[in-house]
Design an enzyme around this catalytic site. Structure first.
Site, PDB file in Angstrom:
ATOM      1  N   ASN A   1       0.504   3.965  -0.167  1.00 19.92           N
ATOM      2  CA  ASN A   1       1.614   4.083  -1.217  1.00 19.92           C
ATOM      3  C   ASN A   1       1.348   3.138  -2.240  1.00 19.92           C
ATOM      4  OD1 ASN A   1       4.215   4.316  -2.337  1.00 19.92           O
ATOM      5  ND2 ASN A   1       5.330   3.047  -0.756  1.00 19.92           N
TER       6      ASN A   1
ATOM      7  N   LYS B   1       3.294   2.635  -4.701  1.00 21.33           N
ATOM      8  CA  LYS B   1       4.505   2.223  -5.395  1.00 21.33           C
ATOM      9  C   LYS B   1       4.536   2.316  -7.024  1.00 21.33           C
ATOM     10  CE  LYS B   1       5.353  -0.579  -1.315  1.00 21.33           C
ATOM     11  NZ  LYS B   1       6.036  -1.711  -0.760  1.00 21.33           N
TER      12      LYS B   1
ATOM     13  N   HIS C   1      11.567   6.530   1.655  1.00 22.44           N
ATOM     14  CA  HIS C   1      11.140   5.046   1.698  1.00 22.44           C
ATOM     15  C   HIS C   1      12.222   4.224   1.643  1.00 22.44           C
ATOM     16  CE1 HIS C   1       8.717   1.610   0.709  1.00 22.44           C
ATOM     17  NE2 HIS C   1       7.727   2.220   1.498  1.00 22.44           N
TER      18      HIS C   1
ATOM     19  N   GLU D   1      12.562   1.382   0.130  1.00 20.88           N
ATOM     20  CA  GLU D   1      12.799   0.778  -1.336  1.00 20.88           C
ATOM     21  C   GLU D   1      13.807   1.903  -1.871  1.00 20.88           C
ATOM     22  OE1 GLU D   1       8.976   0.221  -2.443  1.00 20.88           O
ATOM     23  OE2 GLU D   1       8.757  -1.466  -0.762  1.00 20.88           O
TER      24      GLU D   1
ATOM     25  N   GLU E   1       8.631   2.421   9.636  1.00 20.55           N
ATOM     26  CA  GLU E   1       8.510   1.038   8.616  1.00 20.55           C
ATOM     27  C   GLU E   1       9.563   0.353   8.809  1.00 20.55           C
ATOM     28  OE1 GLU E   1       5.368   2.054   5.471  1.00 20.55           O
ATOM     29  OE2 GLU E   1       7.463   2.622   4.654  1.00 20.55           O
TER      30      GLU E   1
ATOM     31  N   GLY F   1       5.675  -5.483   2.725  1.00 17.13           N
ATOM     32  CA  GLY F   1       5.551  -6.306   1.741  1.00 17.13           C
ATOM     33  C   GLY F   1       5.557  -7.771   2.026  1.00 17.13           C
TER      34      GLY F   1
ATOM     35  N   SER G   1       3.113  -4.055   6.351  1.00 22.12           N
ATOM     36  CA  SER G   1       1.739  -5.219   6.185  1.00 22.12           C
ATOM     37  C   SER G   1       0.469  -4.785   7.145  1.00 22.12           C
ATOM     38  CB  SER G   1       2.394  -6.517   6.622  1.00 22.12           C
ATOM     39  OG  SER G   1       3.471  -7.129   5.797  1.00 22.12           O
TER      40      SER G   1
HETATM   41  C1  PEP Z   1       5.031   0.528   2.345  1.00 27.84           C
HETATM   42  O1  PEP Z   1       5.381   0.326   1.066  1.00 27.84           O
HETATM   43  O2  PEP Z   1       5.235   1.771   2.599  1.00 27.84           O
HETATM   44  C2  PEP Z   1       4.466  -0.498   3.059  1.00 27.84           C
HETATM   45  C3  PEP Z   1       4.303  -0.610   4.202  1.00 27.84           C
HETATM   46  O3  PEP Z   1       4.025  -1.772   2.225  1.00 27.84           O
HETATM   47  P1  PEP Z   1       3.177  -3.083   2.749  1.00 27.84           P
HETATM   48  O4  PEP Z   1       1.844  -2.458   3.533  1.00 27.84           O
HETATM   49  O5  PEP Z   1       2.804  -3.771   1.348  1.00 27.84           O
HETATM   50  O6  PEP Z   1       3.927  -3.822   3.680  1.00 27.84           O
END
Ligand code: PEP
Length: 251
Positions: free
Chosen positions: A9, A11, A95, A97, A167, A173, A212
């Site tokens: 992803n 973003k 997601h 966000e 998630e 992040g 992460s």
């Molecule tokens: C994501 O944006 O779905 C995500 C898991 O980000 P990160 O791997 O940076 O934690």
């Protein structure tokens, strides 16, 4: 057997020139992934969808959002027919966000998933709890609501082929990983919820862990029975670390 899936992803990152460069370099490691039975994909910003698809048509390419209406007065939105026009048939839905900053709800996610299925497209439906919910032991309650509402009134045949991503928001992040045991516990719980709703579609639906994930920890997550892959933000942006994610999960 569920095919392993590593999905990046991106973003709000990468100019079209950077997306093109990544796509060019992905040709080689996509072949490597195919040879090892791993599916890989990326979700670029809307402006880079076409370039990535054109440069490497064999890569699975997803949009990061869509609207559930076909067209109309929705300034700033992108419709499903517009995505199909670019040969994009996967979309990330819900997601965290988008839920946190743009008011996405389980109900709007459900409308989007229905609209995608009506066009034979594949959603990656994201769910996950906040740190506060996690600390208060509410994870399963939150996930249950997200799955029950987000996946309400669908056809089993569609659910069978979709992807769900667990998630935990506190791990996105932040560099703060959920343990592989937590990932397994919640992914297995999600599979049970799908089973209650859609019977044996739960055996083929793919459930990813996200939060992460890095080349160093990806293998541990994917060694868990109900974790079929990873949704990766930061570590999917650079070609080298994306490649390592794949190399580190093959035998
Ligand atoms: C994501 O944006 O779905 C995500 C898991 O980000 P990160 O791997 O940076 O934690």
């Amino acid at each position: 057997m569920r095919t392993k899936l590593i999905f990046g992803n991106w973003k709000m990152n990468k100019l079209t020139s950077e997306a093109r460069e990544f796509a060019l370099q992905s040709v080689e490691f996509k072949k490597y992934a195919d040879e090892h039975g791993v599916q890989i994909g990326v979700a670029p910003t809307f402006t880079s969808l076409s370039v990535v698809k054109e440069v490497n048509p064999s890569l699975t390419v997803a949009a990061q959002n869509c609207h559930f209406e076909e067209k109309g007065a929705f300034t700033g939105e992108i419709s499903i027919p517009m995505l199909l026009d670019l040969h994009i048939d996967w979309v990330i839905i819900g997601h965290s966000e988008r839920r946190t900053y743009f008011g996405e709800t389980n109900e709007t996610c459900n409308k989007k998933i229905k609209a995608l299925f009506a066009h034979d497209m594949t959603p990656i439906y994201c769910c996950g709890e906040t740190l506060e919910q996690f600390e208060n032991g509410l994870t399963k309650e939150v996930i249950k609501e997200q799955i029950n509402v987000g996946l309400a009134d669908l056809y089993k045949e569609h659910v069978k082929n979709m992807v769900i991503a667990y998630e935990p928001i506190w791990s996105i992040g932040t560099g703060k990983n959920a343990s592989k045991e937590i990932a397994q516990d919640i992914c297995s719980y999600i599979r049970d919820l799908v089973k209650e709703m859609y019977g044996d579609a739960s055996e083929t639906v793919r459930i990813l862990y996200g939060g992460s994930v890095k080349p160093e920890n990806v293998r541990a997550y994917l060694s868990e029975k109900d974790v079929d892959g990873a949704l990766v933000g930061g570590a999917s942006l650079k070609v080298d670390s994306f490649k390592q994610l794949i190399e580190n999960i093959v035998d």
